[in-house]
Design a protein around this motif. Structure first.
Motif, PDB file in Angstrom:
ATOM      1  N   UNK A 596       0.826  -1.207   0.000  1.00  0.00           N
ATOM      2  CA  UNK A 596       0.000   0.000   0.000  1.00  0.00           C
ATOM      3  C   UNK A 596       0.851   1.244   0.000  1.00  0.00           C
ATOM      4  N   UNK A 597       1.934   1.267   0.812  1.00  0.00           N
ATOM      5  CA  UNK A 597       2.768   2.452   0.868  1.00  0.00           C
ATOM      6  C   UNK A 597       3.510   2.679  -0.422  1.00  0.00           C
ATOM      7  N   UNK A 598       4.025   1.601  -1.020  1.00  0.00           N
ATOM      8  CA  UNK A 598       4.825   1.750  -2.227  1.00  0.00           C
ATOM      9  C   UNK A 598       3.982   2.194  -3.399  1.00  0.00           C
ATOM     10  N   UNK A 599       2.705   1.843  -3.415  1.00  0.00           N
ATOM     11  CA  UNK A 599       1.850   2.274  -4.520  1.00  0.00           C
ATOM     12  C   UNK A 599       1.749   3.786  -4.582  1.00  0.00           C
ATOM     13  N   UNK A 600       1.977   4.461  -3.461  1.00  0.00           N
ATOM     14  CA  UNK A 600       1.948   5.912  -3.476  1.00  0.00           C
ATOM     15  C   UNK A 600       3.179   6.504  -4.137  1.00  0.00           C
ATOM     16  N   UNK A 601       4.290   5.745  -4.170  1.00  0.00           N
ATOM     17  CA  UNK A 601       5.526   6.224  -4.800  1.00  0.00           C
ATOM     18  C   UNK A 601       5.541   5.812  -6.266  1.00  0.00           C
ATOM     19  N   UNK A 643      -6.284  14.862   1.336  1.00  0.00           N
ATOM     20  CA  UNK A 643      -6.223  15.575   0.070  1.00  0.00           C
ATOM     21  C   UNK A 643      -4.956  15.250  -0.719  1.00  0.00           C
ATOM     22  N   UNK A 644      -4.096  14.373  -0.195  1.00  0.00           N
ATOM     23  CA  UNK A 644      -2.947  13.894  -0.951  1.00  0.00           C
ATOM     24  C   UNK A 644      -1.658  14.645  -0.751  1.00  0.00           C
ATOM     25  N   UNK A 645      -1.518  15.352   0.361  1.00  0.00           N
ATOM     26  CA  UNK A 645      -0.294  16.137   0.567  1.00  0.00           C
ATOM     27  C   UNK A 645       0.911  15.238   0.827  1.00  0.00           C
ATOM     28  N   UNK A 646       0.739  14.148   1.608  1.00  0.00           N
ATOM     29  CA  UNK A 646       1.864  13.258   1.909  1.00  0.00           C
ATOM     30  C   UNK A 646       2.355  12.565   0.651  1.00  0.00           C
ATOM     31  N   UNK A 647       1.424  12.056  -0.168  1.00  0.00           N
ATOM     32  CA  UNK A 647       1.809  11.407  -1.426  1.00  0.00           C
ATOM     33  C   UNK A 647       2.520  12.401  -2.332  1.00  0.00           C
ATOM     34  N   UNK A 648       2.006  13.625  -2.390  1.00  0.00           N
ATOM     35  CA  UNK A 648       2.637  14.650  -3.231  1.00  0.00           C
ATOM     36  C   UNK A 648       4.035  14.981  -2.728  1.00  0.00           C
ATOM     37  N   UNK A 649       4.174  15.147  -1.415  1.00  0.00           N
ATOM     38  CA  UNK A 649       5.496  15.474  -0.858  1.00  0.00           C
ATOM     39  C   UNK A 649       6.493  14.352  -1.129  1.00  0.00           C
ATOM     40  N   UNK A 650       6.073  13.076  -0.955  1.00  0.00           N
ATOM     41  CA  UNK A 650       6.982  11.951  -1.149  1.00  0.00           C
ATOM     42  C   UNK A 650       7.412  11.843  -2.594  1.00  0.00           C
ATOM     43  N   UNK A 651       6.485  11.920  -3.539  1.00  0.00           N
ATOM     44  CA  UNK A 651       6.847  11.777  -4.958  1.00  0.00           C
ATOM     45  C   UNK A 651       7.622  12.974  -5.468  1.00  0.00           C
ATOM     46  N   UNK A 652       7.283  14.176  -4.948  1.00  0.00           N
ATOM     47  CA  UNK A 652       8.036  15.351  -5.354  1.00  0.00           C
ATOM     48  C   UNK A 652       9.480  15.254  -4.872  1.00  0.00           C
ATOM     49  N   UNK A 670       3.173  15.612  13.157  1.00  0.00           N
ATOM     50  CA  UNK A 670       3.437  14.845  14.369  1.00  0.00           C
ATOM     51  C   UNK A 670       2.188  14.124  14.881  1.00  0.00           C
ATOM     52  N   UNK A 671       1.015  14.543  14.468  1.00  0.00           N
ATOM     53  CA  UNK A 671      -0.220  13.927  14.962  1.00  0.00           C
ATOM     54  C   UNK A 671      -0.555  12.657  14.184  1.00  0.00           C
ATOM     55  N   UNK A 672      -0.499  12.725  12.852  1.00  0.00           N
ATOM     56  CA  UNK A 672      -0.806  11.570  12.011  1.00  0.00           C
ATOM     57  C   UNK A 672       0.311  11.370  10.998  1.00  0.00           C
ATOM     58  N   UNK A 673       1.438  10.974  11.500  1.00  0.00           N
ATOM     59  CA  UNK A 673       2.599  10.776  10.632  1.00  0.00           C
ATOM     60  C   UNK A 673       2.393   9.570   9.719  1.00  0.00           C
ATOM     61  N   UNK A 674       2.830   9.682   8.448  1.00  0.00           N
ATOM     62  CA  UNK A 674       2.653   8.586   7.489  1.00  0.00           C
ATOM     63  C   UNK A 674       3.889   8.284   6.672  1.00  0.00           C
ATOM     64  N   UNK A 675       4.852   9.190   6.657  1.00  0.00           N
ATOM     65  CA  UNK A 675       6.006   8.974   5.781  1.00  0.00           C
ATOM     66  C   UNK A 675       6.788   7.722   6.156  1.00  0.00           C
ATOM     67  N   UNK A 676       6.827   7.373   7.440  1.00  0.00           N
ATOM     68  CA  UNK A 676       7.566   6.172   7.815  1.00  0.00           C
ATOM     69  C   UNK A 676       6.893   4.932   7.243  1.00  0.00           C
ATOM     70  N   UNK A 677       5.552   4.966   7.083  1.00  0.00           N
ATOM     71  CA  UNK A 677       4.863   3.845   6.452  1.00  0.00           C
ATOM     72  C   UNK A 677       5.099   3.822   4.950  1.00  0.00           C
ATOM     73  N   UNK A 678       5.115   5.014   4.335  1.00  0.00           N
ATOM     74  CA  UNK A 678       5.330   5.077   2.883  1.00  0.00           C
ATOM     75  C   UNK A 678       6.694   4.494   2.513  1.00  0.00           C
ATOM     76  N   UNK A 713      11.744  10.836   9.883  1.00  0.00           N
ATOM     77  CA  UNK A 713      10.385  10.534  10.341  1.00  0.00           C
ATOM     78  C   UNK A 713       9.967  11.468  11.471  1.00  0.00           C
ATOM     79  N   UNK A 714       8.701  11.344  11.865  1.00  0.00           N
ATOM     80  CA  UNK A 714       8.125  12.274  12.838  1.00  0.00           C
ATOM     81  C   UNK A 714       8.630  12.031  14.245  1.00  0.00           C
TER      82      UNK A 714
END
Length: 822
Positions: A596-601, A643-652, A670-678, A713-714
């Motif tokens: 799931x995480x890699x599909x975002x990259x 709204x896709x900010x994490x996916x956008x930040x990672x791919x950018x 810091x509240x809902x960190x996701x980059x470590x999962x991506x 990571x956060x």
């Protein structure tokens, strides 16, 4: 290192802001024009709604159409002619007189059709048939019943018929009766006969009121004139062919009988008038003959005709003409007196108007016919079961019209009387001159001539009256009217066209129209940003890129094989469905295409995907943006979650690293960190530990197998994230990190959910706002942008994320596909 230049912030709100240093100036459309592609795009986005409403309308139409019983139409043929006129040798009846008066402006055949559809004919047909009975059972028709009679008054009732082996049981509101088949049934004022047991076991009949029965009859009755003829097709439509035949034949028979009765009534009134006039004329003739005989006996004169031949002829003609005018004057005087006395149009007044002298006057005859119709209308309103009070507006209106017509008729008769008086006076003058010529003759001869002339004049009038009287008697005896039945209706064998295909097509068209209207209404009520043009016109910032849908892509382009350890120390233990394999060089690694995480990259897994191309376009627009200051710290945020900010930040970050820049991607949410999962790396230690001094940079910055890309990571969730990110220690950390990297990308919480993004926006050189097409509300996006500008953050532009395919593509593609057909 490549320099990135920011977009200078512009104040939110003005329609035409001054051009900024970037040279970006959103153009206002000069004229709103309907874009067919946009309309089709709206329908495509709401295709399920459109098709659902269309299917519902089609289903409702099909349900209604299929439940409609087949309709049968029985037609009888009539011909309109003056049959009484033909049978009486061309005698002019009152109807013929009326036709001469009004036939120039009124079509008599259309008038007869209106008589056919009149209430009088309808009432008689309803009484003679069972139109007031309506079957609620599809398998049973009222046409199966015979000898239907409905007494008055009868209230609305429902009769339930139960058909047993040898008898029928009828239940109503007033009780229950049982009768054998063929015997009459009488219940609640309704009488009918069931000749034999029908196929169904039960039936339900509804008894309508007389008014409802008349309305039902007229609704299904139709009369059409055959072009160029005096033939009329009278048809009736019903669900039972025998029922349609019975009512159609009854209607034409009632119409014919009523026409015959009307003609006979008119002939009777004419006969009575002529009979009265003939009696008066015979009496006057007898008196004239007695006066002549007495004169001859007294004077001893046998005859003076030979001596006064010329004078006799002239005086006789004058006297005859004067007698005719005097008779007309007397009739008109009687008519005027009757009108002045307020007599009704019937009786003596009707007989007077039917006289030949008055019938030949089109004005008087026409006014009298109007008076007759109005008095008949008044009588129908003030008499009968539905009589109306004298104060009723309709009754008062008819009375006013009767008074007006009576006044006009009195004026017309008075004018005619004055004309006759003038003509009689002229004849008197002429006669006086002729008598002056006879002064030389013996007095006895002149008197004899006068008496002879009077006898002859009255005799001629009497002969004419006797001839008219005999014709009137013959006309009265003839039982025929103006209606001739050519063909009676027969029971139709085939139903008339129901138009089911057309009705279904209309139902489908209506459904599509309603569905399209609902789609456009839903689109109009939707305040979310859906197109790049809306993004630029609403927010007044450049649209940096449109990210198309790429999740679950089935692109056949090459995938990136990721060696083991690409995603950090925990390998494939993040639970995203990785599977082991070997790379091209035999090194053991992992294919993470299904994770799931890699599909975002998408920029890592499928660099030929349109999504990868979109992120490279975003990178290019940032690199070549025209600004005055280079960018090394960049914040990626959104107005609301999902709204896709994490996916956008990672791919950018991946695209910048692929450009050769050293990039650090920091998870500041810091509240809902996701980059470590991506990226499949541990969350701790991370940014929180670094800012609080619990860890060193070397411990928290994690390298990835994407060359030049590192992730911070956060870390642990602190009790006060906003104070931690907005403190001086965070500024020092960001400055220290900037010394070792060309570009720092910070993924922050949504602006409207927390103040973290606004705080970090001040520390960064630029901010990118991610907008999700069809999801982000315009007001929320404007509020988020205003929040950034309030704290002095520099907004570089907005990215329109389109994971739900809300943005219409051009030619079926967002971007050019590698290896495709173009």
């Amino acid at each position: 290192m490549s320099d990135l230049t920011p977009y200078a912030p512009q104040p939110l709100g003005p329609r035409n802001p001054p051009p900024a240093a970037t040279g970006y100036s959103p153009q206002e459309p000069e004229e709103e024009m309907i874009d067919l592609r946009e309309l089709l795009a709206v329908l495509r986005r709401h295709l399920v709604l459109v098709l659902g409403i269309a299917a519902a309308c089609l289903a409702v139409t099909a349900f209604i159409v299929l439940r409609q019983a087949p309709q049968y139409r029985a037609t009888a043929v009539l011909r309109l002619k003056d049959e009484m006129r033909a049978m009486t040798g061309g005698i002019s009846t009152a109807d013929a007189m009326e036709a001469m008066v009004i036939g120039k402006t009124v079509d008599p055949i259309l008038s007869q059709i209106q008589v056919l559809r009149s209430r009088g004919v309808a009432e008689e047909v309803v009484e003679r048939t069972g139109v007031r009975l309506v079957s609620s059972t599809p398998d049973f028709s009222v046409g199966s019943l015979e000898e239907i009679r409905i007494a008055e008054p009868t209230t609305t009732d429902t009769l339930r018929l139960i058909f047993e082996e040898a008898r029928v049981r009828v239940r109503g509101q007033r009780g229950e009766v049982v009768a054998t088949y063929g015997d009459p049934v009488l219940l609640s004022g309704v009488q009918f006969t069931v000749p034999q047991r029908p196929e169904t076991d039960e039936a339900e009949l509804e008894v309508l009121t007389r008014a409802e029965g008349i309305e039902r009859f007229l609704e299904n009755l139709n009369a059409i004139i055959r072009e160029g003829t005096d033939v009329i097709d009278v048809s009736y439509t019903a669900t039972d062919p025998r029922w349609a035949q019975r009512i159609a034949n009854t209607a034409v028979e009632v119409f014919q009988a009523q026409s015959a009765r009307t003609s006979q009534q008119q002939a009777r009134r004419r006969r009575e008038f002529l009979e009265e006039q003939l009696a008066q004329t015979d009496s006057a003739l007898t008196l004239a003959q007695v006066a002549l005989t007495n004169f001859q006996q007294r004077e001893g004169v046998a005859s003076s005709q030979e001596k006064l031949a010329a004078q006799q002829v002239g005086l006789m003609n004058l006297d005859m003409r004067r007698e005719e005018l005097t008779a007309d004057r007397q009739v008109l005087g009687s008519l005027l007196a009757a009108l002045s006395d307020g007599e009704s149009s019937g009786g003596r007044l009707g007989s007077l108007v039917a006289s030949p002298e008055i019938a030949e006057n089109p004005v008087i005859a026409g006014l009298f016919n109007q008076l007759v119709r109005l008095e008949a209308e008044r009588d129908s309103l003030t008499s009968g079961a539905w009589s109306k009070a004298e104060t009723n507006p309709d009754v008062q209106r008819v009375r006013l019209m009767i008074g007006s017509i009576r006044d006009r008729l009195i004026d017309a008769v008075s004018s005619h009387v004055q004309t006759l008086d003038a003509r009689i006076a002229a004849l008197d003058d002429l006669k006086a001159r002729n008598l002056a010529e006879l002064q030389s003759l013996p007095v006895s001869g002149a008197e004899e001539v006068r008496l002879l002339q009077r006898v002859e004049a009255i005799g001629k009038v009497a002969d004419q009256l006797r001839e008219e009287y005999q014709r009137a008697r013959i006309a009265e005896a003839v039982e025929a009217g103006q209606v001739e039945i050519i063909d009676l209706a027969v029971a139709p064998t085939e139903p008339i066209g129901s138009g089911r295909p057309l009705k279904l097509a209309l139902g489908l068209i209506l459904g599509l129209m309603l569905g399209s209207g609902a789609a456009f209404l839903k689109e109009h009520l939707n305040t979310a940003i859906q197109r790049r043009e809306e993004l630029e016109s609403v927010l007044r910032v450049p649209g940096l890129a449109v990210i198309p849908q790429f999740a679950g892509s089935t692109s056949s382009g090459p995938r990136l094989w990721l060696p083991a350890g690409l995603l950090g120390g925990n390998g494939g233990s993040d639970g995203h469905g990785s599977r082991n394999g070997k790379g091209p060089d035999g090194e053991v690694g992992e294919y993470r295409n299904g994770a799931a995480g890699l599909r975002e990259l998408v920029t890592v897994t499928d660099f030929r995907n349109p999504g990868s191309e979109a992120y490279r376009t975003l990178r290019t627009n940032l690199i070549f943006s025209q600004a005055i200051q280079s960018i090394r710290k960049l914040v990626v945020t959104s107005s609301a979650p999902a709204e896709g900010k994490t996916t956008t930040a990672a791919n950018l970050a991946v695209t910048f690293a692929q450009q050769g820049m050293r990039v650090l991607l920091i998870d500041c949410d810091l509240r809902k960190a996701r980059l470590h999962n991506v990226f499949g790396i541990p969350r701790e230690p991370g940014l929180t530990h670094l800012v609080l001094g619990f860890a060193q940079m070397e411990e928290v910055i994690r390298p990835t197998q994407v060359e030049n890309l590192h992730v911070l990571p956060a870390g642990a969730l602190p009790p006060n994230p906003s104070e931690l990110l907005g403190g001086p220690r965070m500024r020092e950390v960001v400055e220290q990190l900037g010394e070792g990297f060309d570009l720092i990308l910070m993924d922050t919480p949504p602006l409207l959910a927390a103040a973290d993004a606004s705080v970090l926006g001040r520390l960064a050189d630029g901010v990118i706002l991610v907008i999700r097409a069809g999801h982000t509300d315009r007001g929320a996006a404007q509020q988020a942008l205003q929040q950034l500008r309030t704290v002095g953050a520099r907004v570089l532009g907005a990215v329109l994320n389109d994971p739900d395919a809300k943005v219409p593509s051009y030619g079926g593609y967002y971007y050019y596909s590698y290896g495709g057909k173009g």
